[in-house]
Design a protein around this motif. Structure first.
Motif, PDB file in Angstrom:
ATOM      1  N   THR A  80       0.800  -1.213   0.000  1.00  8.49           N
ATOM      2  CA  THR A  80       0.000   0.000   0.000  1.00  8.49           C
ATOM      3  C   THR A  80       0.837   1.269   0.000  1.00  8.49           C
ATOM      4  O   THR A  80       0.324   2.332  -0.308  1.00  8.49           O
ATOM      5  CB  THR A  80      -0.989  -0.014   1.182  1.00  8.49           C
ATOM      6  N   ALA A  81       2.128   1.187   0.340  1.00  7.49           N
ATOM      7  CA  ALA A  81       2.967   2.388   0.335  1.00  7.49           C
ATOM      8  C   ALA A  81       4.434   1.989   0.171  1.00  7.49           C
ATOM      9  O   ALA A  81       4.850   0.912   0.602  1.00  7.49           O
ATOM     10  CB  ALA A  81       2.790   3.184   1.616  1.00  7.49           C
ATOM     11  N   LEU A  83       8.271   3.515   0.990  1.00  9.47           N
ATOM     12  CA  LEU A  83       8.996   4.506   1.777  1.00  9.47           C
ATOM     13  C   LEU A  83      10.471   4.470   1.396  1.00  9.47           C
ATOM     14  O   LEU A  83      11.056   3.397   1.325  1.00  9.47           O
ATOM     15  CB  LEU A  83       8.845   4.202   3.275  1.00  9.47           C
ATOM     16  N   TYR A 100      -6.854   9.072   8.917  1.00  5.64           N
ATOM     17  CA  TYR A 100      -5.519   9.326   8.384  1.00  5.64           C
ATOM     18  C   TYR A 100      -4.533   8.328   8.967  1.00  5.64           C
ATOM     19  O   TYR A 100      -4.679   7.896  10.111  1.00  5.64           O
ATOM     20  CB  TYR A 100      -5.041  10.735   8.753  1.00  5.64           C
ATOM     21  N   LYS A 115       5.111  11.150   6.311  1.00  4.95           N
ATOM     22  CA  LYS A 115       4.242  11.230   5.134  1.00  4.95           C
ATOM     23  C   LYS A 115       2.816  10.990   5.584  1.00  4.95           C
ATOM     24  O   LYS A 115       2.574  10.179   6.483  1.00  4.95           O
ATOM     25  CB  LYS A 115       4.648  10.192   4.082  1.00  4.95           C
ATOM     26  N   TYR A 117      -1.238  10.003   4.747  1.00  5.17           N
ATOM     27  CA  TYR A 117      -2.107   9.210   3.876  1.00  5.17           C
ATOM     28  C   TYR A 117      -3.528   9.276   4.405  1.00  5.17           C
ATOM     29  O   TYR A 117      -3.756   9.331   5.610  1.00  5.17           O
ATOM     30  CB  TYR A 117      -1.667   7.737   3.868  1.00  5.17           C
ATOM     31  N   GLN A 118      -4.489   9.230   3.491  1.00  7.99           N
ATOM     32  CA  GLN A 118      -5.872   9.033   3.899  1.00  7.99           C
ATOM     33  C   GLN A 118      -6.076   7.525   3.970  1.00  7.99           C
ATOM     34  O   GLN A 118      -5.650   6.778   3.076  1.00  7.99           O
ATOM     35  CB  GLN A 118      -6.851   9.658   2.915  1.00  7.99           C
ATOM     36  N   LEU A 124      -4.194   2.828   1.842  1.00  9.08           N
ATOM     37  CA  LEU A 124      -3.614   4.149   2.072  1.00  9.08           C
ATOM     38  C   LEU A 124      -3.554   4.910   0.761  1.00  9.08           C
ATOM     39  O   LEU A 124      -3.091   4.380  -0.248  1.00  9.08           O
ATOM     40  CB  LEU A 124      -2.199   4.017   2.646  1.00  9.08           C
ATOM     41  N   TYR A 125      -4.013   6.169   0.797  1.00 13.17           N
ATOM     42  CA  TYR A 125      -3.959   7.045  -0.370  1.00 13.17           C
ATOM     43  C   TYR A 125      -3.101   8.240   0.009  1.00 13.17           C
ATOM     44  O   TYR A 125      -3.457   9.020   0.899  1.00 13.17           O
ATOM     45  CB  TYR A 125      -5.368   7.488  -0.787  1.00 13.17           C
ATOM     46  N   GLU A 126      -1.955   8.365  -0.664  1.00  5.29           N
ATOM     47  CA  GLU A 126      -1.008   9.428  -0.323  1.00  5.29           C
ATOM     48  C   GLU A 126      -1.642  10.805  -0.509  1.00  5.29           C
ATOM     49  O   GLU A 126      -2.263  11.083  -1.535  1.00  5.29           O
ATOM     50  CB  GLU A 126       0.245   9.309  -1.185  1.00  5.29           C
ATOM     51  N   LEU A 127      -1.478  11.649   0.503  1.00  8.77           N
ATOM     52  CA  LEU A 127      -2.016  13.001   0.433  1.00  8.77           C
ATOM     53  C   LEU A 127      -1.054  13.907  -0.317  1.00  8.77           C
ATOM     54  O   LEU A 127       0.168  13.780  -0.178  1.00  8.77           O
ATOM     55  CB  LEU A 127      -2.255  13.553   1.844  1.00  8.77           C
ATOM     56  N   THR A 131       4.724  15.921   3.035  1.00  9.79           N
ATOM     57  CA  THR A 131       5.975  15.291   3.450  1.00  9.79           C
ATOM     58  C   THR A 131       6.702  16.290   4.321  1.00  9.79           C
ATOM     59  O   THR A 131       6.969  17.412   3.899  1.00  9.79           O
ATOM     60  CB  THR A 131       6.853  14.911   2.241  1.00  9.79           C
TER      61      THR A 131
END
Length: 176
Positions: A80-81, A83, A100, A115, A117-118, A124-127, A131
């Motif tokens: 999902t992410a 890093l 969040y 970082k 995310y919603q 997870l959806y990066e906002l 950062t």
């Protein structure tokens, strides 16, 4: 040492590298990520820290430098992410009817990155524009606000600065 012993040692060394490379996995789960759930209602959400493994030029199986966050949807794992660092921890916050996930990790020495995310379900959806970094390993989340400490050299004297940030779905901004 005779030539047969040398040949045997070289052969064993080469075959050990070949067997390691052929056993190279594509993903390795390292450990669960520490989750600080400030909502107290998302207890079933689980995240794992994983590394992707690859063969280097010599054929040896090595992990990538990036760390990936593995989540689960109905028991099925997915990444999902991504890093660009290590040692992540996640803080889950509910704010203005949105959930969040704020992920802190280290990007080198004492450089800590945050970082945003919603969180929808377990995804997870990066906002955008979210950062933050602190160069003294001090990013804290207190009452839905983010406190970032940095150290800089001003006129040959070290100076600490602390900046308070707020955030929303549109990103992060300095708290007035």
């Amino acid at each position: 040492m005779n030539i047969n012993k040398i040949f045997t040692c070289v052969f064993l060394l080469i075959t050990s590298h070949v067997s390691i490379a052929s056993d190279c996995l594509s993903i390795k789960v390292i450990e669960p990520i520490k989750v600080n759930d400030k909502t107290e209602r998302m207890q079933s959400i689980k995240f794992d820290k994983v590394k992707l493994l690859h063969k280097d030029k010599s054929g040896i199986c090595l992990p990538t430098q990036d760390t990936y966050v593995l989540a689960f949807n109905e028991g099925v794992p997915f990444i999902t992410a991504r890093l660009k660092g290590h040692t992540p921890d996640i803080t889950l916050i509910e704010k203005n009817d949105n959930d969040y996930a704020l992920i802190k990790y280290y990007a080198g020495n004492k450089l800590q990155v945050l970082k945003g995310y919603q969180l929808i379900g377990s995804e997870l959806y990066e906002l955008p524009n979210f950062t933050l970094s602190g160069n003294v390993s001090s990013i804290n989340i207190i009452d839905g606000l983010i406190n970032v400490e940095n150290n800089e050299l001003v006129e040959e004297k070290p100076t600490n600065s602390v900046t308070l940030y707020d955030f929303s779905l549109s990103g992060v901004f300095i708290k007035p």
